[in-house]
Design a protein around this motif. Structure first.
Motif, mmCIF file in Angstrom:
data_model
loop_
_atom_site.group_PDB
_atom_site.id
_atom_site.type_symbol
_atom_site.label_atom_id
_atom_site.label_comp_id
_atom_site.label_asym_id
_atom_site.label_seq_id
_atom_site.Cartn_x
_atom_site.Cartn_y
_atom_site.Cartn_z
ATOM 1 N N GLY A 99 -10.177 -32.998 24.800
ATOM 2 C CA GLY A 99 -10.589 -32.491 26.109
ATOM 3 C C GLY A 99 -11.761 -33.283 26.670
ATOM 4 N N GLY A 100 -12.707 -33.645 25.793
ATOM 5 C CA GLY A 100 -13.830 -34.471 26.233
ATOM 6 C C GLY A 100 -13.376 -35.853 26.669
ATOM 7 N N VAL A 101 -12.452 -36.446 25.917
ATOM 8 C CA VAL A 101 -11.911 -37.757 26.288
ATOM 9 C C VAL A 101 -11.176 -37.671 27.626
ATOM 10 C CG1 VAL A 101 -10.263 -39.561 25.632
ATOM 11 C CG2 VAL A 101 -11.711 -38.501 23.887
ATOM 12 N N THR A 102 -10.424 -36.598 27.811
ATOM 13 C CA THR A 102 -9.688 -36.404 29.063
ATOM 14 C C THR A 102 -10.643 -36.324 30.250
ATOM 15 O OG1 THR A 102 -7.964 -35.192 27.860
ATOM 16 C CG2 THR A 102 -8.029 -34.915 30.254
ATOM 17 N N ALA A 103 -11.745 -35.597 30.073
ATOM 18 C CA ALA A 103 -12.737 -35.482 31.143
ATOM 19 C C ALA A 103 -13.361 -36.839 31.460
ATOM 20 C CB ALA A 103 -13.812 -34.472 30.736
ATOM 21 N N LEU A 104 -13.655 -37.614 30.428
ATOM 22 C CA LEU A 104 -14.257 -38.936 30.647
ATOM 23 C C LEU A 104 -13.290 -39.877 31.355
ATOM 24 C CD1 LEU A 104 -16.080 -39.510 27.229
ATOM 25 C CD2 LEU A 104 -17.121 -38.964 29.435
ATOM 26 N N ASP A 118 -1.747 -34.775 19.534
ATOM 27 C CA ASP A 118 -1.543 -36.219 19.362
ATOM 28 C C ASP A 118 -0.922 -36.837 20.612
ATOM 29 O OD1 ASP A 118 -2.524 -36.077 16.816
ATOM 30 O OD2 ASP A 118 -0.576 -36.038 15.837
ATOM 31 N N ALA A 119 0.145 -36.199 21.093
ATOM 32 C CA ALA A 119 0.871 -36.744 22.243
ATOM 33 C C ALA A 119 -0.018 -36.799 23.481
ATOM 34 C CB ALA A 119 2.109 -35.899 22.520
ATOM 35 N N PHE A 120 -0.822 -35.765 23.680
ATOM 36 C CA PHE A 120 -1.663 -35.743 24.880
ATOM 37 C C PHE A 120 -2.771 -36.786 24.792
ATOM 38 C CE2 PHE A 120 -4.744 -34.093 27.934
ATOM 39 C CZ PHE A 120 -3.908 -33.836 29.008
ATOM 40 N N LEU A 121 -3.332 -36.973 23.603
ATOM 41 C CA LEU A 121 -4.359 -38.006 23.448
ATOM 42 C C LEU A 121 -3.789 -39.382 23.760
ATOM 43 C CD1 LEU A 121 -7.159 -38.973 22.647
ATOM 44 C CD2 LEU A 121 -6.413 -38.953 20.248
#
Length: 265
Positions: free
Chosen positions: A82-87, A137-140
């Motif tokens: 979630g943090g990676v997605t926000a960044l 995994d898939a979403f990352l």
């Protein structure tokens, strides 16, 4: 004496709520450290709420009364994702520090090898846990492919979208839903996707190096999916042939019975 079959989902669902709270705390830390903009905040909050809602519903349907140690590890990994997605969402407005994005992603990738081991050692492997792990995994991979596509081009999105395209295709071709045999090669290729995309997005290699790394990731993924689709297609054809042969045998048997019955009459 009456048995109490009442199912109480609250203990497990409380942990998903805690996970959402930790997600918001991580967003606050990122916002304070790098000055994350509205796009990053909104995306991160949507991710936290969606994860909590979907996971709570899945827990209720699976009727698990405890969340389990392995699922806690996966939930922690989902928080990092979630943090990676926000960044990544914030990077469309302003470039976030690459070191922060790489750090969060690296920890999430390392934890990917932990939750499965915890589940096996504690004897808490469940269908929900396996699906939860796979979806994270898939979403990352999808998010990383979005990030790398900003420098290499939209074709990189093929990596992140391939699994979702497979799921969509399975709705039109139900034979794709058949279970696949365990495969070390498939697991290795899946693990390499995140590592190779992270390497391409870490600004460590020249453009040609990043291009080669991502092309390698895409090639491996196409090979892995292609092999699985071919196996599933052959399996469906074989099952269809067996079913046709069984039908022929049954029809012949029924015909013989009718002939004998006619003769007897």
């Amino acid at each position: 004496m009456a048995l109490n079959n009442t199912y109480d989902a609250r203990p497990a669902q409380q942990e998903t709520a805690v996970g959402a709270g930790v997600q918001i705390l991580l967003l606050a830390l990122l916002g304070t450290a790098i000055g994350m903009g509205p796009a990053g905040w909104v995306t991160g909050l949507v991710f936290a709420i969606a994860t909590w809602a979907v996971l709570s519903r899945a827990l209720h349907r699976s009727r698990l009364s405890t969340f389990g140690a392995a699922n806690r590890v996966t939930l922690g990994r989902a928080t990092l994702v979630g943090g990676v997605t926000a960044l990544v969402a914030d990077s469309f407005e302003s470039a976030p520090p690459v070191s922060v994005l790489v750090g969060l992603t690296a920890v999430a990738l390392v934890l990917d090898g932990v939750d499965g081991k915890v589940a096996r050692r504690t004897g808490t492997s469940t269908a929900l846990g396996a699906r939860f792990d796979m979806e994270v995994d898939a979403f990352l991979i999808l998010v990383l492919s979005v990030y790398v596509s900003m420098s290499l081009g939209p074709w990189v999105l093929l990596i992140g979208g391939m699994r979702y395209a497979f799921v969509a295709a399975a709705r039109l071709a139900p034979w794709l839903n058949a279970p696949l045999p365990p495969s070390t090669a498939r697991k290795t290729v899946a693990a390499l996707q995140g590592i190779l995309l992270l390497l391409a997005g870490a600004d460590l290699l020249p453009y040609a190096g990043d291009l080669g790394v991502v092309l390698l990731a895409l090639g491996l993924l196409v090979w892995s999916f292609g092999r699985d689709v071919l196996w599933l297609w052959r399996r469906s054809r074989m099952r269809a042939m067996v079913a046709a042969e069984v039908d022929e045998v049954l029809e012949a048997s029924v015909g013989d019975v009718l002939v004998e019955a006619t003769r007897a009459a």
